[in-house]
Design an enzyme around this catalytic site. Structure first.
Site, PDB file in Angstrom:
ATOM      1  N   ARG A 222      10.132  27.222 -68.818  1.00 16.10           N
ATOM      2  CA  ARG A 222      10.508  28.261 -69.780  1.00 16.10           C
ATOM      3  C   ARG A 222       9.831  27.975 -71.118  1.00 16.10           C
ATOM      4  NH1 ARG A 222      11.652  30.995 -66.116  1.00 16.10           N
ATOM      5  NH2 ARG A 222      13.674  31.888 -65.580  1.00 16.10           N
ATOM      6  N   HIS A 270       3.386  34.411 -67.296  1.00 13.76           N
ATOM      7  CA  HIS A 270       4.646  34.227 -66.543  1.00 13.76           C
ATOM      8  C   HIS A 270       4.552  34.842 -65.139  1.00 13.76           C
ATOM      9  CE1 HIS A 270       9.272  33.635 -66.990  1.00 13.76           C
ATOM     10  NE2 HIS A 270       8.883  33.455 -65.731  1.00 13.76           N
TER      11      HIS A 270
HETATM   12  P1  NDP Z   1      16.853  23.275 -59.936  1.00 15.43           P
HETATM   13  O1  NDP Z   1      18.152  23.620 -60.548  1.00 15.43           O
HETATM   14  O2  NDP Z   1      16.766  23.180 -58.457  1.00 15.43           O
HETATM   15  O3  NDP Z   1      16.318  21.892 -60.522  1.00 15.43           O
HETATM   16  C1  NDP Z   1      16.464  21.525 -61.852  1.00 15.43           C
HETATM   17  C2  NDP Z   1      16.037  20.069 -62.007  1.00 15.43           C
HETATM   18  O4  NDP Z   1      16.070  19.728 -63.403  1.00 15.43           O
HETATM   19  C3  NDP Z   1      16.988  19.093 -61.297  1.00 15.43           C
HETATM   20  O5  NDP Z   1      16.252  18.033 -60.760  1.00 15.43           O
HETATM   21  C4  NDP Z   1      17.872  18.581 -62.448  1.00 15.43           C
HETATM   22  O6  NDP Z   1      18.379  17.272 -62.234  1.00 15.43           O
HETATM   23  C5  NDP Z   1      16.876  18.550 -63.568  1.00 15.43           C
HETATM   24  N1  NDP Z   1      17.512  18.617 -64.886  1.00 15.43           N
HETATM   25  C6  NDP Z   1      18.276  19.604 -65.409  1.00 15.43           C
HETATM   26  N2  NDP Z   1      18.647  19.303 -66.665  1.00 15.43           N
HETATM   27  C7  NDP Z   1      18.118  18.085 -66.935  1.00 15.43           C
HETATM   28  C8  NDP Z   1      18.151  17.226 -68.055  1.00 15.43           C
HETATM   29  N3  NDP Z   1      18.811  17.554 -69.192  1.00 15.43           N
HETATM   30  N4  NDP Z   1      17.493  16.043 -67.980  1.00 15.43           N
HETATM   31  C9  NDP Z   1      16.844  15.709 -66.841  1.00 15.43           C
HETATM   32  N5  NDP Z   1      16.760  16.474 -65.747  1.00 15.43           N
HETATM   33  C10 NDP Z   1      17.397  17.653 -65.796  1.00 15.43           C
HETATM   34  O7  NDP Z   1      15.804  24.351 -60.488  1.00 15.43           O
HETATM   35  P2  NDP Z   1      14.476  24.904 -59.778  1.00 15.43           P
HETATM   36  O8  NDP Z   1      13.645  23.734 -59.386  1.00 15.43           O
HETATM   37  O9  NDP Z   1      14.807  25.894 -58.744  1.00 15.43           O
HETATM   38  O10 NDP Z   1      13.801  25.702 -61.005  1.00 15.43           O
HETATM   39  C11 NDP Z   1      13.480  25.072 -62.223  1.00 15.43           C
HETATM   40  C12 NDP Z   1      13.115  26.108 -63.276  1.00 15.43           C
HETATM   41  O11 NDP Z   1      11.836  26.673 -63.014  1.00 15.43           O
HETATM   42  C13 NDP Z   1      14.018  27.355 -63.336  1.00 15.43           C
HETATM   43  O12 NDP Z   1      15.226  27.083 -64.030  1.00 15.43           O
HETATM   44  C14 NDP Z   1      13.139  28.352 -64.068  1.00 15.43           C
HETATM   45  O13 NDP Z   1      13.376  28.265 -65.468  1.00 15.43           O
HETATM   46  C15 NDP Z   1      11.710  27.882 -63.758  1.00 15.43           C
HETATM   47  N6  NDP Z   1      10.976  28.871 -62.954  1.00 15.43           N
HETATM   48  C16 NDP Z   1       9.807  29.416 -63.470  1.00 15.43           C
HETATM   49  C17 NDP Z   1       9.098  30.333 -62.731  1.00 15.43           C
HETATM   50  C18 NDP Z   1       7.806  30.899 -63.235  1.00 15.43           C
HETATM   51  O14 NDP Z   1       7.268  31.835 -62.632  1.00 15.43           O
HETATM   52  N7  NDP Z   1       7.232  30.373 -64.297  1.00 15.43           N
HETATM   53  C19 NDP Z   1       9.547  30.777 -61.410  1.00 15.43           C
HETATM   54  C20 NDP Z   1      10.752  30.134 -60.958  1.00 15.43           C
HETATM   55  C21 NDP Z   1      11.442  29.218 -61.728  1.00 15.43           C
HETATM   56  P3  NDP Z   1      19.382  16.962 -61.002  1.00 15.43           P
HETATM   57  O15 NDP Z   1      18.539  17.100 -59.744  1.00 15.43           O
HETATM   58  O16 NDP Z   1      19.814  15.574 -61.219  1.00 15.43           O
HETATM   59  O17 NDP Z   1      20.466  17.994 -61.089  1.00 15.43           O
HETATM   60  C1  OXD Z   2      12.348  32.709 -62.228  1.00 17.68           C
HETATM   61  C2  OXD Z   2      11.155  33.208 -62.915  1.00 17.68           C
HETATM   62  O1  OXD Z   2      13.186  32.056 -62.846  1.00 17.68           O
HETATM   63  O2  OXD Z   2      10.466  34.084 -62.344  1.00 17.68           O
HETATM   64  O3  OXD Z   2      12.470  32.963 -61.007  1.00 17.68           O
HETATM   65  O4  OXD Z   2      10.834  32.746 -64.014  1.00 17.68           O
END
Ligand code: NDP
Ligand code: OXD
Length: 307
Positions: A222, A270
């Site tokens: 993000r 994006h």
């Molecule tokens: P998940 O919820 O599966 O994974 C999030 C990860 O971040 C987990 O490993 C979590 O740790 C870790 N995490 C969260 N907060 C912290 C913190 N404060 N410190 C350290 N680690 C942290 O999310 P996804 O993998 O499915 O997606 C990640 C992000 O990707 C989405 O939230 C979205 O914003 C972005 N995205 C962007 C897209 C694009 O087109 N650019 C498309 C899709 C998603 P733990 O495993 O220990 O819980």
């Molecule tokens: C998502 C994105 O969060 O497209 O899926 O950014």
């Protein structure tokens, strides 16, 4: 009973047709033309206007149209119902492929060779590969898949997350005490964190200064994770040699934004991994039926963590 779609900046027709094709008994309404708001038990949303979810007295769940839920949670008037997100193989595959392209862009020096091409420069002297030690910031659904595939391609990869992970060949760092050793051990940082109060502005000058001189940043999570002025400063001062960005503080990125013309910033609008409605609709429909029966929903967000 019905579902409402609230996604003012997206075309809802593929969702409406896809849900009807899978289950013709579900009525789908598209905000703002909702005929019977008492019938609505589920809302599928992307960047919904704040307050627009308050009108449905029988609402049982809210589904993000994508993987992220920051756009849902920023509405401080949300009704207290479960929130779910999309977890889908297509979405994961597309993100991993994008990340491999971004990593390869710097690893195989395609930034340099693109510039050489425009200058008609034939340079076989420079090493054609930059040695990389990659750090995945966020080892959830998307980060873990990308980390494993990068590892399989022969890259050195480690990961950072809230909780420790056990993945063969990928060193796991976690918690406050793990952050600095993680950052110091890498020269390419890939951000795949959710945007929460804890992670907003995490990509800042303090972090860049801890990285090895001439490191790389890929941000596909993000725009709110990155302090944009700090990126420009880190590039100018040499802490970073290049950045590959898909997300921005303000989207669409304003025309006069300095990133557009920066020689060391590669950008996309994006599009790293856009939800494919056909792939995502089955889980929305399953959640609709589970909510109607009062059963647990899949891919529910932990509201205490914000992701
Ligand atoms: P998940 O919820 O599966 O994974 C999030 C990860 O971040 C987990 O490993 C979590 O740790 C870790 N995490 C969260 N907060 C912290 C913190 N404060 N410190 C350290 N680690 C942290 O999310 P996804 O993998 O499915 O997606 C990640 C992000 O990707 C989405 O939230 C979205 O914003 C972005 N995205 C962007 C897209 C694009 O087109 N650019 C498309 C899709 C998603 P733990 O495993 O220990 O819980
Ligand atoms: C998502 C994105 O969060 O497209 O899926 O950014």
């Amino acid at each position: 009973m019905s579902l409402v779609i609230i996604a003012p900046d997206r075309d809802a027709s593929e969702w409406v047709e896809g849900i009807a094709a899978l289950d013709k008994n579900i009525t789908v309404e598209v905000w703002p033309d909702v005929k019977d708001r008492h019938e609505v038990i589920g809302a599928v949303v992307w960047n919904h206007p704040a307050g627009s979810l308050g009108d449905y007295p029988n609402l049982k769940f809210i589904s993000s149209m994508g993987a992220g839920v920051d756009h849902v949670l920023k509405d401080k008037t949300l009704p207290s119902v479960p929130i779910v997100r999309i977890v889908d193989e297509d979405l994961t595959r597309a993100m991993t492929q994008y990340i491999i392209a971004a990593v390869t862009y710097f690893h195989r020096r395609l930034d340099k060779y693109t510039a050489d091409k425009w200058n008609a420069l034939w340079d076989q002297e420079a090493s054609p590969e930059v040695p990389l030690s990659i750090g995945m910031l966020g080892m959830g659904v998307l980060g873990t898949d990308a980390a494993k595939k990068l590892k399989a391609l022969g890259f050195q990869v480690c990961g950072y997350s809230n909780s420790p992970k056990q993945i063969e060949g990928i060193k796991s760092f976690h918690g406050t005490q793990g952050f600095e050793p993680f950052i110091k051990s890498i020269n390419m940082l890939i951000c795949l964190l959710p945007l929460t109060q804890q992670t907003r502005n995490i990509l800042n000058i303090d972090l860049f200064q801890k990285m090895q001189q001439g490191s790389y940043l890929i941000n596909v999570a993000r725009g709110g994770h990155l302090v944009e002025q700090d990126l420009l400063r880190a590039l100018e001062e040499g802490y970073l040699a290049g950045a590959f960005l898909d997300v921005y503080q303000e989207e669409p990125l304003p025309q006069d934004h300095p990133f557009w013309k920066h020689p060391n910033i590669m950008m996309t609008p994006h599009i790293a991994s856009i939800t494919n409605p056909q792939a995502a609709i089955p889980q929305v429909v399953q959640n609709y039926h589970a909510a109607a029966r009062g059963e647990a929903l899949q891919n529910a967000v932990d509201l205490s963590k914000g992701y």
